[in-house]
Design a protein around this motif. Sequence first.
Motif, PDB file in Angstrom:
ATOM      1  N   VAL A   2       4.383   6.625  -0.911  1.00  0.00           N
ATOM      2  CA  VAL A   2       3.484   6.260  -1.993  1.00  0.00           C
ATOM      3  C   VAL A   2       4.293   5.797  -3.193  1.00  0.00           C
ATOM      4  CG1 VAL A   2       3.383   8.625  -2.898  1.00  0.00           C
ATOM      5  CG2 VAL A   2       1.499   7.030  -3.337  1.00  0.00           C
ATOM      6  N   ARG A   3       3.787   4.762  -3.870  1.00  0.00           N
ATOM      7  CA  ARG A   3       4.425   4.244  -5.076  1.00  0.00           C
ATOM      8  C   ARG A   3       3.558   4.605  -6.258  1.00  0.00           C
ATOM      9  NH1 ARG A   3       4.121  -0.880  -7.813  1.00  0.00           N
ATOM     10  NH2 ARG A   3       5.980  -1.252  -9.076  1.00  0.00           N
ATOM     11  N   SER A  25      -0.064   3.334  -5.015  1.00  0.00           N
ATOM     12  CA  SER A  25      -0.230   2.294  -4.005  1.00  0.00           C
ATOM     13  C   SER A  25       0.611   2.682  -2.803  1.00  0.00           C
ATOM     14  CB  SER A  25       0.196   0.930  -4.540  1.00  0.00           C
ATOM     15  OG  SER A  25       1.569   0.945  -4.906  1.00  0.00           O
ATOM     16  N   GLY A  26       0.315   2.062  -1.690  1.00  0.00           N
ATOM     17  CA  GLY A  26       1.067   2.347  -0.472  1.00  0.00           C
ATOM     18  C   GLY A  26       0.377   3.366   0.411  1.00  0.00           C
ATOM     19  N   THR A  28      -2.818   6.697   0.128  1.00  0.00           N
ATOM     20  CA  THR A  28      -3.832   7.282  -0.730  1.00  0.00           C
ATOM     21  C   THR A  28      -3.296   8.509  -1.452  1.00  0.00           C
ATOM     22  OG1 THR A  28      -6.019   8.293  -0.764  1.00  0.00           O
ATOM     23  CG2 THR A  28      -4.746   8.536   1.258  1.00  0.00           C
ATOM     24  N   ASN A  77      -7.711   6.159  -6.673  1.00  0.00           N
ATOM     25  CA  ASN A  77      -6.303   6.432  -6.350  1.00  0.00           C
ATOM     26  C   ASN A  77      -5.475   6.677  -7.606  1.00  0.00           C
ATOM     27  OD1 ASN A  77      -5.145   6.859  -3.844  1.00  0.00           O
ATOM     28  ND2 ASN A  77      -4.094   4.889  -3.803  1.00  0.00           N
ATOM     29  N   THR A  78      -6.047   7.413  -8.546  1.00  0.00           N
ATOM     30  CA  THR A  78      -5.433   7.586  -9.859  1.00  0.00           C
ATOM     31  C   THR A  78      -5.554   9.035 -10.324  1.00  0.00           C
ATOM     32  OG1 THR A  78      -5.969   5.299 -10.446  1.00  0.00           O
ATOM     33  CG2 THR A  78      -5.447   6.797 -12.259  1.00  0.00           C
TER      34      THR A  78
END
Length: 126
Positions: A2-3, A25-26, A28, A77-78
């Motif tokens: 994950v990024r 991103s990348g 979840t 996703n935040t």
Amino acid sequence: QVRLVESGGGLVQAGGSLRLSCAASGRTLSSYTTGWFRQAPGKEREFVAAISRAAVTTYYADSVKGRFTISRDNTKNTVYLQMNSLKPEDTAVYYCAATTFCYNSACYATLNYDYWGQGTQVTVSS
């Protein structure tokens, strides 16, 4: 993998508020317990807050309890860090970090987090 990308930092007067965001991103972000850490000049990186994958459990450093709130929106996703009643001693670079699993005191340790963002500067003037 994950990024993580942080945003929302800036300059604010003492007593003011900021909301930091950590967008993933990348993969979840709901697969990870996510934390916020901070590092002031000349000091070690320190734990601020963390939130479990389903937002059932939150953890806070004593220095921010009652002033900061961590939350997450898995549909976006935040993860967020709402910072109120800011003090000059809150000035630091704030980092978002993610780990596949931690429990209780383990969530406070930097070494338990596998992924880190680049950081966002928060400056609180007196």
